[in-house]
Design an enzyme around this catalytic site. Structure first.
Site, PDB file in Angstrom:
ATOM      1  N   GLU A 185     -37.913   4.228  -4.878  1.00  0.00           N
ATOM      2  CA  GLU A 185     -37.703   3.395  -3.690  1.00  0.00           C
ATOM      3  C   GLU A 185     -39.002   2.675  -3.306  1.00  0.00           C
ATOM      4  OE1 GLU A 185     -34.766   2.909  -2.455  1.00  0.00           O
ATOM      5  OE2 GLU A 185     -33.549   4.688  -2.904  1.00  0.00           O
ATOM      6  N   HIS A 244     -26.012   2.348  -7.900  1.00  0.00           N
ATOM      7  CA  HIS A 244     -24.980   3.156  -7.261  1.00  0.00           C
ATOM      8  C   HIS A 244     -23.815   3.439  -8.180  1.00  0.00           C
ATOM      9  CE1 HIS A 244     -25.997   2.532  -2.762  1.00  0.00           C
ATOM     10  NE2 HIS A 244     -26.391   3.713  -3.213  1.00  0.00           N
ATOM     11  N   LYS A 297     -29.520   4.774   9.538  1.00  0.00           N
ATOM     12  CA  LYS A 297     -28.213   4.930   8.900  1.00  0.00           C
ATOM     13  C   LYS A 297     -27.934   6.403   8.710  1.00  0.00           C
ATOM     14  CE  LYS A 297     -27.956   0.973   5.784  1.00  0.00           C
ATOM     15  NZ  LYS A 297     -27.710   0.677   4.367  1.00  0.00           N
ATOM     16  N   LYS A 321     -22.984  17.668   1.919  1.00  0.00           N
ATOM     17  CA  LYS A 321     -23.021  16.528   2.847  1.00  0.00           C
ATOM     18  C   LYS A 321     -21.594  16.023   3.081  1.00  0.00           C
ATOM     19  CE  LYS A 321     -25.135  12.051   2.908  1.00  0.00           C
ATOM     20  NZ  LYS A 321     -25.925  11.072   2.176  1.00  0.00           N
ATOM     21  N   ARG A 368     -31.734  -7.243   5.298  1.00  0.00           N
ATOM     22  CA  ARG A 368     -31.750  -5.812   4.963  1.00  0.00           C
ATOM     23  C   ARG A 368     -31.092  -5.548   3.610  1.00  0.00           C
ATOM     24  NH1 ARG A 368     -30.544  -0.630   9.012  1.00  0.00           N
ATOM     25  NH2 ARG A 368     -31.066   0.949   7.469  1.00  0.00           N
ATOM     26  N   HIS A 414     -30.523   9.929  -7.232  1.00  0.00           N
ATOM     27  CA  HIS A 414     -30.354   8.573  -6.703  1.00  0.00           C
ATOM     28  C   HIS A 414     -31.450   7.628  -7.214  1.00  0.00           C
ATOM     29  CE1 HIS A 414     -29.586   5.400  -3.750  1.00  0.00           C
ATOM     30  NE2 HIS A 414     -30.868   5.469  -3.414  1.00  0.00           N
ATOM     31  N   LYS A 466     -39.814  -1.526   5.256  1.00  0.00           N
ATOM     32  CA  LYS A 466     -38.488  -1.124   5.692  1.00  0.00           C
ATOM     33  C   LYS A 466     -38.364  -1.281   7.210  1.00  0.00           C
ATOM     34  CE  LYS A 466     -34.584   1.683   5.318  1.00  0.00           C
ATOM     35  NZ  LYS A 466     -33.794   2.714   4.709  1.00  0.00           N
ATOM     36  N   ALA A 521      -9.843  34.182 -56.149  1.00  0.00           N
ATOM     37  CA  ALA A 521      -9.308  33.994 -54.791  1.00  0.00           C
ATOM     38  C   ALA A 521      -8.328  32.827 -54.767  1.00  0.00           C
ATOM     39  CB  ALA A 521     -10.442  33.740 -53.805  1.00  0.00           C
ATOM     40  N   ASN A 526     -31.474  -3.408  -1.063  1.00  0.00           N
ATOM     41  CA  ASN A 526     -30.504  -2.895  -2.026  1.00  0.00           C
ATOM     42  C   ASN A 526     -30.830  -3.285  -3.446  1.00  0.00           C
ATOM     43  OD1 ASN A 526     -28.605  -1.228  -0.901  1.00  0.00           O
ATOM     44  ND2 ASN A 526     -27.661  -2.955   0.173  1.00  0.00           N
ATOM     45  N   VAL A 539     -30.520  14.435   2.584  1.00  0.00           N
ATOM     46  CA  VAL A 539     -29.222  15.051   2.838  1.00  0.00           C
ATOM     47  C   VAL A 539     -29.181  15.598   4.259  1.00  0.00           C
ATOM     48  CG1 VAL A 539     -27.812  17.051   2.253  1.00  0.00           C
ATOM     49  CG2 VAL A 539     -28.673  15.561   0.445  1.00  0.00           C
ATOM     50  N   GLU A 552     -27.707  -4.844   8.887  1.00  0.00           N
ATOM     51  CA  GLU A 552     -27.536  -5.294   7.508  1.00  0.00           C
ATOM     52  C   GLU A 552     -26.598  -6.480   7.365  1.00  0.00           C
ATOM     53  OE1 GLU A 552     -27.252  -2.145   4.730  1.00  0.00           O
ATOM     54  OE2 GLU A 552     -26.715  -3.461   3.084  1.00  0.00           O
ATOM     55  N   HIS A 604     -29.750  -1.283  -6.363  1.00  0.00           N
ATOM     56  CA  HIS A 604     -28.731  -0.355  -5.879  1.00  0.00           C
ATOM     57  C   HIS A 604     -27.310  -0.741  -6.283  1.00  0.00           C
ATOM     58  CE1 HIS A 604     -31.999   1.358  -3.649  1.00  0.00           C
ATOM     59  NE2 HIS A 604     -31.216   2.269  -3.095  1.00  0.00           N
ATOM     60  N   ARG A 611     -20.951  12.502  22.376  1.00  0.00           N
ATOM     61  CA  ARG A 611     -21.140  11.039  22.339  1.00  0.00           C
ATOM     62  C   ARG A 611     -22.579  10.621  22.053  1.00  0.00           C
ATOM     63  NH1 ARG A 611     -17.606  11.137  26.779  1.00  0.00           N
ATOM     64  NH2 ARG A 611     -15.489  10.678  26.091  1.00  0.00           N
TER      65      ARG A 611
HETATM   66  N1  LIG Z   1     -29.746   6.791   5.390  1.00  0.00           N
HETATM   67  C1  LIG Z   1     -30.283   6.055   4.467  1.00  0.00           C
HETATM   68  O1  LIG Z   1     -30.662   4.928   4.684  1.00  0.00           O
HETATM   69  C2  LIG Z   1     -30.467   6.613   3.111  1.00  0.00           C
HETATM   70  C3  LIG Z   1     -31.253   5.952   2.186  1.00  0.00           C
HETATM   71  C4  LIG Z   1     -31.433   6.514   0.937  1.00  0.00           C
HETATM   72  C5  LIG Z   1     -30.858   7.731   0.627  1.00  0.00           C
HETATM   73  N2  LIG Z   1     -30.089   8.353   1.533  1.00  0.00           N
HETATM   74  C6  LIG Z   1     -29.471   9.646   1.271  1.00  0.00           C
HETATM   75  O2  LIG Z   1     -30.484  10.603   1.055  1.00  0.00           O
HETATM   76  C7  LIG Z   1     -29.972  11.659   0.261  1.00  0.00           C
HETATM   77  C8  LIG Z   1     -30.952  12.045  -0.811  1.00  0.00           C
HETATM   78  O3  LIG Z   1     -32.124  12.497  -0.189  1.00  0.00           O
HETATM   79  P1  LIG Z   1     -33.200  13.370  -0.959  1.00  0.00           P
HETATM   80  O4  LIG Z   1     -33.528  12.729  -2.219  1.00  0.00           O
HETATM   81  O5  LIG Z   1     -34.279  13.641  -0.016  1.00  0.00           O
HETATM   82  O6  LIG Z   1     -32.391  14.688  -1.359  1.00  0.00           O
HETATM   83  P2  LIG Z   1     -32.289  16.132  -0.724  1.00  0.00           P
HETATM   84  O7  LIG Z   1     -32.284  16.094   0.731  1.00  0.00           O
HETATM   85  O8  LIG Z   1     -31.133  16.760  -1.387  1.00  0.00           O
HETATM   86  O9  LIG Z   1     -33.621  16.823  -1.223  1.00  0.00           O
HETATM   87  C9  LIG Z   1     -33.853  17.034  -2.570  1.00  0.00           C
HETATM   88  C10 LIG Z   1     -34.195  18.487  -2.892  1.00  0.00           C
HETATM   89  O10 LIG Z   1     -35.526  18.760  -2.531  1.00  0.00           O
HETATM   90  C11 LIG Z   1     -35.608  19.904  -1.690  1.00  0.00           C
HETATM   91  N3  LIG Z   1     -36.709  19.676  -0.811  1.00  0.00           N
HETATM   92  C12 LIG Z   1     -36.757  18.836   0.251  1.00  0.00           C
HETATM   93  N4  LIG Z   1     -38.011  18.815   0.732  1.00  0.00           N
HETATM   94  C13 LIG Z   1     -38.747  19.651  -0.006  1.00  0.00           C
HETATM   95  C14 LIG Z   1     -40.113  20.027   0.011  1.00  0.00           C
HETATM   96  N5  LIG Z   1     -40.958  19.494   0.874  1.00  0.00           N
HETATM   97  N6  LIG Z   1     -40.530  20.923  -0.904  1.00  0.00           N
HETATM   98  C15 LIG Z   1     -39.682  21.432  -1.820  1.00  0.00           C
HETATM   99  N7  LIG Z   1     -38.395  21.094  -1.884  1.00  0.00           N
HETATM  100  C16 LIG Z   1     -37.933  20.204  -0.982  1.00  0.00           C
HETATM  101  C17 LIG Z   1     -34.258  19.982  -1.058  1.00  0.00           C
HETATM  102  O11 LIG Z   1     -33.950  21.292  -0.683  1.00  0.00           O
HETATM  103  C18 LIG Z   1     -33.347  19.485  -2.159  1.00  0.00           C
HETATM  104  O12 LIG Z   1     -33.056  20.534  -3.038  1.00  0.00           O
HETATM  105  C19 LIG Z   1     -28.684  11.166  -0.293  1.00  0.00           C
HETATM  106  O13 LIG Z   1     -27.633  11.798   0.345  1.00  0.00           O
HETATM  107  C20 LIG Z   1     -28.661   9.680   0.032  1.00  0.00           C
HETATM  108  O14 LIG Z   1     -27.382   9.188   0.224  1.00  0.00           O
HETATM  109  C21 LIG Z   1     -29.889   7.825   2.777  1.00  0.00           C
HETATM  110 ZN   LIG Z   2     -31.854   4.056  -2.249  1.00  0.00          ZN
END
Ligand SMILES: NC(=O)c1ccc[n+]([C@@H]2O[C@H](COP(=O)([O-])OP(=O)(O)OC[C@H]3O[C@@H](n4cnc5c(N)ncnc54)[C@H](O)[C@@H]3O)[C@@H](O)[C@H]2O)c1
Ligand SMILES: [Zn+2]
Length: 1662
Positions: free
Chosen positions: A188, A264, A146, A80, A253, A276, A239, A873, A257, A110, A249, A260, A124
């Site tokens: 969450e 974090h 976000k 990422k 909002r 996380h 949410k 020894a 957190n 991600v 935020e 968090h 854009r």
């Molecule tokens: N934008 C926001 O508001 C916000 C909020 C919270 C977290 N985040 C971000 O989200 C990210 C974490 O997201 P995450 O926990 O989904 O992690 P991730 O996207 O890395 O997924 C976790 C793992 O699960 C696997 N996976 C995903 N879906 C699957 C499925 N259906 N079956 C089997 N495997 C699957 C993925 O390949 C990965 O290995 C962080 O980067 C964090 O910063 C963003």
């Molecule tokens: Zn979170």
């Protein structure tokens, strides 16, 4: 189902509805190109393909011409990044994607975050569809718009707001999601409920089994599916609502957190091993605790939140087992966490923004609140400092408080209500771990539902009348004794039912629980028809309980002398047995009758009446029946907990009233106030339900002398911490009747004695209790090493916090470790202590080294040493020597045995036989080991390993467990945590030598067997039984001096101590600022090749020597060991050794491609740990291995690293093929229409992470350069990427191999590998020598030329220019050293100033006549401590001070030069332990001052100073007596008038001989004139006449012109001695000059001076 966000119904939730999704996409976002982006996991699971197929066929059906493109990228956070974003953008452009494209992010957070960001800036901004596939993405990241990518500086730092056109939540994806990822998302979900909606939270609490069952596929049906959708909807709606109200935020909002802010910060350290949601889970608990501490939230809610998180398998503390498993080498120091929070975008200065709960589903403010660092520190810290309050404390004030509910009553009430019929409201329930454990177990076993009322004050339970069932998986009970005992009987009631899949229940607990006894209870139940088996240790948890007929009832016999909990357990379950029960208690005394009475009384409240037999008091009759739940049940306070605030009153002179306990209590401990405190002189008032205690304000607590605490056992800890404050003539207190306290959370009696003693309290253990004495003056002091250790026992922690409050001296702050252990019965204890009782409590986090939790406590550094090995020894010799040098007791086991049996060994053997002898030998070994665990050196007989028992004893002594741990067996490795003794195998490299010697010795018992045969059988045993191995290398003639020196260094190293208790230090690691180097020795056989080569030549400028084992001619362990010890002998241990086996794959010669050879690799490494190598190279990663070998490598490396002891681990990785890159490289294939991978695994960043997490001390990354640019990439990696990943500042070596990588060798700073011209060949392609590196550095501007000078007069004949210029030249440094000679000091200073200002000044040596006057010249900005004491400076160093300003610094290296040379001579002298040293200084100038200081550092008891002008000598001695003598009363400096008095030996020193350490500072040219030859002659004659009291003398002559001065010549006559054993030794001034110059050289340049080259040049100069 649709949810609206920001005014559009764009969130859709459902189960398995891909068809509708694709249809809706095509309808809502018309586009020329649809681009699906997903990760390789989802691709592998076929999710991508099926989605793509559906979309393509829909487009075809619509006859549209839109394209579908798919891109797959690797999973996980590591991609990422901005680099990946750039690559995706390049790929989109390549594919000619335009503004009307639509991105579809199919994946977790991600993918969602990154693709969202791509969409927001591509052309854009183009539309994006989110199809979240993880729970976290569904409930959180996909909703809200976000988007972001990470940078090495932190997560999500670059990004934008970009709302998706649609979010399709399809729970079908969750069925393939790994369990841990699912829980991660639940964090969450729980968070949202927690801040928003108590009902929702309750729903989550009660449905965790079904929700988890859907996710892991074990129970997928309409019901579970709907429950899950409901949970997700609940979260998403909140949410969506919050985002709609506050998109960007600014307030509301921010509530999302919750958990968090702190989460974090943990995440920054623990990522990527900890997810996380897991970090947020811990963060929520901590933030809730903060709300509690600030008084916004009731304690009960923290428990409720923790329990809910735990039920979803989420961690609630960084101490959690799961965290320790996934990130074993990471730690989260509190200051680090605060530091990370400081840079969080939402915080401000010393305040942090944290969401404060005010209840479940409610927050204190509608936004995050400001909280001070101090409060956060307090909550996060694992330990607290308790500051004793003023005495008397709060006089005339009544402190009243409620104490948490009784654990015993809470647990019983819960159990009874759950087993009972109908609803029951329990109030006053204790919210502790125990109760939580009980509650969740009951949920599983009985399926009770419950809900909280009144803000968690009341628990409403619906009992189901004893309708029990089995359940999947284990029931984990932690360390909860009550729950495990009670539930064992309850589980025995379960009857088999046809419909159930599972026919048994497994009860388990933590490590301690698995040791606590349960056998008497199990025996009684089994005898009554229960089917219980032990799965682990006999007599303890885990238990497997089979459902069959249930308990039969009738007569049950129970041995009840260990725990009343057994009795209560059977009593409470008895009504549900098939027949009525008669319970007969057997055994001697039944303990804790009050607890039994409590159980009976409570059962009565729930409608079952137990009858105690009127004749046989130990017999109880229990009728059959079902408990009838009372509508309400009030749980009384915990009487044991109440003892703490009451005892607080006693020791602080305050008045405390406990509102919820009085004389009507069911609990024995309620009598504490009357039975203990009143007797000790407190005023006690007790009503039915309250207790008030006033402590004496005059400190006059009376001793109780002797008290039987059998009926109030748990209160004994409180009693023993107030006993030391009793005052009277005979103030000892004996507490007895508490044997059972030895098998509680810990052996509490031993624990109290151990910890109290650390405060200086006199106390001792008795079999039935303990005796505590109050000492006069109550002069107790906090433990100096670490804090109070609590053994994870809540009562120990709370009682010691009371003890500390009694200390009269406020400055005596005491640390109490493991503050969390109070959670068991009083989670709010520290808050109460501070907020109610008014004691200052401060949070502290100990540094990892001093955090004693993980090691056996208290840490004893002085573990005894056992020497084993073949007869002859040298064990006895070595043992005596070690004992003398380390000031320890020596025990020779043979001698001990002879004294013990009063009979010589040969006689024992001849009269009683070998077997008898071995038995006796074993018995004596056992005795000695148990009596001398510390401070002893124990030499054993050679045959000690002949018996199995002795071997087992030795093995367990040195930490080799018998548990069939194949890994440690295989590696022959001691578990450093279990090591109780250092067992050293003393081994000869040449056994024949020993045998020849043995056959001559007639005093030893005859061997019947051939000696070599004996050795061959024993060899393996010695290896098995030892933790270390010391090899004595054969020499032409025995040279014990050298062996002794090597042995002493060896022992100091393996024990981690030098004799004066300083931890061994490592050159190179201490000062990362200075450049450091190591050289690889590429010889095949040191014995043959190196001996005549003068190894010193290779050592010039080095910090470390690498021993390349793979280049040796043999891989035989004996051969390797011998090489290492030969090398050490040659090196005189001046330079530490790095032990390396380089494999073929990584550029070496060792072939590790087969499983066997890989195991041998690790076997050799583990042996090197036994040899105490200072540094060890471990190849943790190696890619060209089969899968199987890979896991062997990982686990073996882990074992080695966790048992490394004092060895530093260098984790190395060499990419010889150039396939790894330092910074990300674009690698999306531009040709492929389908997908391609970005190979993150092939980046050094990835490798760095892996090595960093391995627990290594140093990381070495070696690439291969194909162009010069690779070196700049490397520099970027080191300068920008590493600092962001390297939280613990692990030193890094980073280089590129090959000719094109040579530049990187000049850029590397720390431990650069170098070659030497006399080496057979360079160890790696492209390797340079130190001088080549420095010359290059000068050419590319990394090293600027400096000018150095000598100031003084007259100095024209000085050797200093030659010395330093030689040094510069040999190392390739561009510097120059010259004379700055003048009689005019101002002129000298002017020159220095000009050079300094113009930045070419390197430094100066100072000599006669300026050494003293330079101090008052104003030239120097700062001086060292030594300079201040000595009053003279011989070295000026330009450097930067702490603020970064350039300054001139004054140092003195003269005294070092003197000291080092004295030490060298002393090392080779026959020094006895109680020898006395007298220092003699001749002269009184600046050098004489340095000499006086050096003699003081060498522990002289008296220092005599002689000078022609007496007044000058007197001045120095006066000054030194004043400055040095503050702390050391025995040392005196004397000015001597008459030379005849110089060598006077006041004969009253009869316990050891005197040695004179003499320093002359008289110039060589003046020596003719003085009468010192006569004086020296007088020393000789005194010595001869008093040879019994004089050991000898050592003369250091500071004059070096001429080389052999008159004094030295004369002293030589003395030392050409006759037969007497008086030792006269001397040292030339040139040696001192050189030594002090080496010091200067290092100070100025940061380089080790090339001593070999300098010495040769100087000697040849003459
Ligand atoms: N934008 C926001 O508001 C916000 C909020 C919270 C977290 N985040 C971000 O989200 C990210 C974490 O997201 P995450 O926990 O989904 O992690 P991730 O996207 O890395 O997924 C976790 C793992 O699960 C696997 N996976 C995903 N879906 C699957 C499925 N259906 N079956 C089997 N495997 C699957 C993925 O390949 C990965 O290995 C962080 O980067 C964090 O910063 C963003
Ligand atoms: Zn979170």
């Amino acid at each position: 189902m649709r949810i609206s966000i920001l005014g559009t119904e764009s969130i859709v939730v459902g189960y398995d509805y891909t068809k509708e999704i694709t249809k809706e996409i095509l309808e809502t976002v018309k586009s020329s190109t649809y681009i699906i982006i997903s990760d390789s996991n989802l691709n592998r699971l076929n999710h991508v393909k099926s989605f793509e197929n559906q979309l393509t066929s829909d487009i075809a059906n619509l006859n549209a011409s839109s394209r579908v493109l798919t891109l797959i990228i690797p999973p996980t956070e590591i991609v990422k990044t901005r680099e990946t974003k750039e690559q995706i953008e390049n790929w989109l452009l390549d594919k000619k994607c335009t503004r009307d494209s639509c991105l579809i992010a199919l994946g977790g957070g991600v993918i969602g975050d990154m693709i969202g960001f791509v969409a927001s800036t591509f052309m854009r901004g183009i539309p994006i569809i989110q199809i979240p596939t993880t729970l976290l993405a569904m409930v959180d990241s996909s909703v809200g718009g976000k988007t972001a990518v990470d940078t090495p500086h932190g997560k999500n730092l670059i990004g934008s707001f970009h709302q998706p056109s649609r979010i399709f939540i399809d729970t079908k994806y969750l069925r393939t999601l790994p369990k841990r990822e699912f829980s991660n998302g639940m964090a969450e979900v729980i968070k949202t409920a927690c801040i928003w909606d108590e009902k929702e939270f309750e729903f989550l609490e009660n449905n965790y089994e079904k929700i988890l069952a859907f996710s892991d596929g074990s129970l997928v049906n309409d019901e579970t599916s709907q429950i899950l959708v409901k949970a997700i909807l609940g979260s998403v709606k909140v949410k969506a609502h919050v985002v709609t109200v506050d998109e960007k935020e600014s307030g509301l909002r921010g509530l999302l957190n919750f958990g968090h802010s702190i989460g974090h910060a943990f995440e920054a350290i623990l990522t990527p091993q900890v997810l996380h949601g897991e970090c947020v889970s811990i963060g929520m608990v901590k933030e809730a605790e903060i709300a509690c501490h600030l008084g916004h939230l009731k304690e009960v809610n923290v428990g409720r939140l923790s329990r809910c998180l735990k039920s979803y398998d989420l961690p609630i503390s960084i101490e959690d087992k799961m965290i320790k498993n996934v990130a074993p080498h990471k730690s989260c120091p509190v200051e680090k966490v605060l530091d990370i929070m400081r840079i969080d975008k939402k915080n401000q200065g010393n305040e942090k923004r944290i969401v404060l709960l005010s209840g479940i589903g409610k927050t204190f403010e509608q936004k995050a609140s400001f909280v001070s660092d101090e409060v956060i520190r307090k909550i996060l810290s694992p330990a607290v400092i308790v500051v004793p309050p003023e005495f008397p404390h709060r006089v005339n004030q009544l402190i009243s408080l409620n104490v948490p509910g009784s654990k015993s009553i809470s647990n019983r009430a819960l159990l009874l209500a759950a087993l009972g019929d109908g609803p029951c409201r329990l109030s006053g329930l204790l919210h502790s771990d125990d109760v939580q454990v009980m509650l969740s177990a009951l949920q599983k076993l009985i399926g009770i539902t419950f809900c909280w009322e009144d803000d968690g004050e009341t628990l409403l339970i619906h009992g189901n009348g004893g309708n029990l069932r089995t359940c999947e998986g284990e029931i984990y009970l932690g360390n909860a004794g009550t729950a495990s005992r009670f539930l064992t009987s309850v589980c025995s009631l379960i009857k088999v039912r046809g419909s159930e899949q599972c026919s048994d229940v497994i009860l388990t607990g933590n490590a301690r629980m698995k040791q606590r006894p349960i056998a008497p209870l199990v025996d009684a139940l089994v005898a009554n028809g229960a089917k219980i088996s032990y799965l682990g240790n006999e007599g303890a948890l885990p238990l497997q309980i089979k459902a069959e007929t249930g308990l039969l009832g009738g007569t049950i016999n129970l041995s009840a002398s260990i725990s009343s909990q057994y009795v209560s357990s059977i009593l409470m379950s008895a009504p549900y047995a098939v027949n009525p029960v008669t319970l007969i208690l057997t055994g001697n005394a039944v303990i804790s009758q009050p607890y039994i009475d409590m159980t009976i009384s409570m059962m009565k409240s729930f409608g079952i009446e137990v009858v105690r037999d009127s004749e046989k008091l130990n017999t109880y009759h229990i009728p059959k029946g079902v408990y009838r739940n009372p509508a309400e049940y009030l749980i009384e306070a915990d009487a044991s907990s109440a003892t703490y605030p009451l005892a607080f009153a006693a020791v602080t002179g305050s008045t405390v009233k406990v509102m919820n306990i009085g004389f009507k209590s069911l609990q024995g401990d309620a009598e504490f106030a009357v039975k203990v405190l009143r007797v000790m002189g407190c005023r006690v008032e007790q009503t039915e339900t309250t207790t008030t205690v006033q402590g004496p304000v005059n400190q006059n607590l009376k001793p109780i002398k002797s008290i039987d605490m059998e009926t109030l056992t748990d209160a004994f800890l409180t009693a023993s911490v107030i006993a030391p404050y009793a005052s009277s003539d005979d103030s000892s207190t004996r507490i007895f009747g508490i044997e059972n306290q030895r098998v509680k959370e810990c052996d509490r009696i031993a624990a109290m004695v151990e910890q109290l003693s650390r405060f200086g309290v006199k106390c001792k253990e008795n079999p039935d209790g303990l005796t505590v004495e109050a000492i006069d003056g109550k002069n107790y002091h906090p433990p100096t090493n670490g804090g109070v250790f609590c053994y994870d026992d809540h009562r120990v922690a709370m009682s010691f916090s009371i003890f500390v409050c009694g200390l009269r001296d406020k400055s005596k702050k005491t640390i109490i470790l493991e503050k969390k252990c109070v959670d068991k019965t009083w989670p709010g204890w520290w808050n109460t202590l501070e907020n109610v009782l008014g004691v200052n409590v401060i949070g502290v986090d100990l540094l990892p080294e001093t955090n004693l939790k993980s090691v056996d406590y208290p840490v004893k550094f002085n573990k005894s040493i056992i020497l084993i090995g073949m007869r002859g020894a040298g064990k006895t010799h070595a043992g005596k020597f070690l004992a003398k040098s380390l000031k320890r007791k020596f025990i020779d086991l043979d001698e001990y045995l002879e004294n013990y049996l009063k009979c010589p060994i040969p006689f024992i053997i001849s009269s009683k036989g070998w077997e008898y002898f071995r038995q006796q030998e074993l018995a004596v070994l056992q005795k000695v080991l148990s009596e001398h665990q510390h401070d002893a050196i124990i030499a054993t007989g050679g045959g000690i390993v002949e018996t199995v028992e002795a071997r087992e004893l030795l093995k367990s002594s040195c930490g080799k467990t018998d548990q069939h741990n194949s890994k440690s067996e295989l590696l022959d490795i001691s578990d450093s945590k279990l090591l109780k003794f250092h067992v050293i195998h003393i081994k000869r490299s040449d056994m024949q030598q020993v045998f020849d010697y043995l056959s001559e010795d007639k005093s030893r018992p005859a061997f019947t067997n051939d000696l070599m045969k004996v050795w061959n059988t024993r060899k393996e045993w010695y290896e098995d039984c030892s933790s270390s191995e010391f090899i004595i290398v054969k020499e032409e003639h025995e040279n014990w001096r050298q062996v002794e020196r090597d042995l002493l260094e060896f022992v100091k190293f393996i024990t981690g101590l030098s004799d004066n208790s300083e931890v061994v230090s490592f050159p190179g690691l201490n000062n990362l600022k200075d450049p450091s180097f190591f050289l690889s020795l590429t010889f095949k056989n040191f014995e043959k090749e190196l001996k005549n080569l003068q190894i010193e030549r290779f050592c010039d400028g080095l910090n470390l020597l690498e021993l390349r084992i793979d280049l040796l001619e043999s891989m035989d362990l004996d051969f390797i060991g011998k090489q290492l010890f030969i090398l050490r002998r040659l090196l005189k241990r001046k330079i530490p050794v790095l032990f390396t086996i380089r494999t073929i794959n990584q550029g070496g010669k060792y072939d590790d491609q087969t499983k066997e050879s890989l195991l041998t690799y690790f076997k050799i490494l583990s042996r090197s740990l036994k040899w105490g190598v200072e540094y060890l190279d471990v190849e943790i990663l190696n890619y060209n291995l089969s899968e199987n070998c890979h896991s062997i490598r990982t686990s073996m490396a882990e074992t080695i690293i966790s048992n490394k002891n004092n060895t530093k681990i260098l984790a190395s990785f060499h990419d010889c093929h150039g396939s790894f890159h330092w910074v990300a490289k674009s690698s999306i294939s531009h040709k492929s229409d389908r997908f391609s991978l970005i190979e993150v695994e092939n980046s050094f960043g990835f490798v760095f992470e892996k090595l960093r997490n391995s627990g290594a001390d140093i990381i070495k990354l070696i690439g291969t350069a194909s162009s010069i640019n690779d070196n700049f990439d490397l520099k970027r990696f080191v300068d920008f990427i590493v600092p962001c990943m390297n939280h613990s500042n692990i030193p890094l070596i980073a280089l590129n191999m090959g000719m094109r990588g040579q530049l990187s060798r000049c850029l590397n700073h720390f431990l650069t590998p170098v070659t030497h011209k006399d080496m057979p060949f360079a160890a790696a392609p492209g390797q340079l020598s130190i001088s080549e590196i420095n010359e290059t550095k000068k050419l590319i501007g990394l090293l600027s030329p400096k000018r150095f000078s000598l100031i003084g007069y007259p100095i024209s004949r000085s050797l200093s220019p030659l010395i330093h210029n030689t040094g510069f030249q040999v190392l390739g440094l561009p510097h120059h050293y010259e004379l700055n000679e003048s009689k005019d000091f101002n002129e000298v200073v002017e020159k220095i100033k000009i050079a300094f200002i113009n930045d070419y000044y390197g430094g100066s040596s100072v000599t006669i006549p300026y050494k003293e006057s330079v101090l008052n010249s104003g030239l120097l900005n700062e001086t060292s401590e030594a300079v201040k004491l000595i009053g003279a400076c011989n070295t000026i160093i330009p450097k930067k001070n702490e603020k970064g300003d350039s300054i001139l610094y004054g140092e003195n290296t003269d005294w070092k030069g003197i000291t080092v040379n004295f030490e060298k001579i002393l090392e080779n002298s026959n020094v006895s332990a109680n020898e006395k040293r007298i220092g003699i200084v001749i002269g009184a100038g600046g050098t004489a001052r340095a000499a006086a200081y050096s003699l003081y550092k060498l522990n002289c008891t008296e220092i005599r100073i002689y000078n022609r002008t007496f007044e000058k000598a007197e001045l120095i001695s006066k000054e030194f007596n004043l400055k040095v003598n503050e702390n050391n009363s025995s040392l005196r400096f004397h000015a001597i008038k008459n030379t005849a008095e110089l060598f006077k030996n006041d004969g009253n020193h009869n316990d050891g001989k005197t040695r004179f350490l003499i320093v002359s500072t008289i110039p060589g040219s003046a020596q003719e004139e003085t009468n010192f030859k006569n004086v020296f002659a007088s020393l000789k004659s005194t010595a001869e006449s008093e040879s019994s009291s004089i050991a000898g003398g050592i003369l250091i002559d500071m004059a070096y012109l001429p080389k052999q001065t008159e004094y030295l010549k004369f002293f030589k006559i003395l030392s050409d001695k006759d037969s007497s054993d008086i030792e006269f030794e001397k040292c030339e001034g040139l040696e001192v000059l050189l030594t002090q110059a080496y010091e200067q050289f290092f100070h100025w340049t940061g380089f080790q001076a090339p001593e070999f080259a300098i010495r040769n040049t100087v000697l040849n100069n003459e």
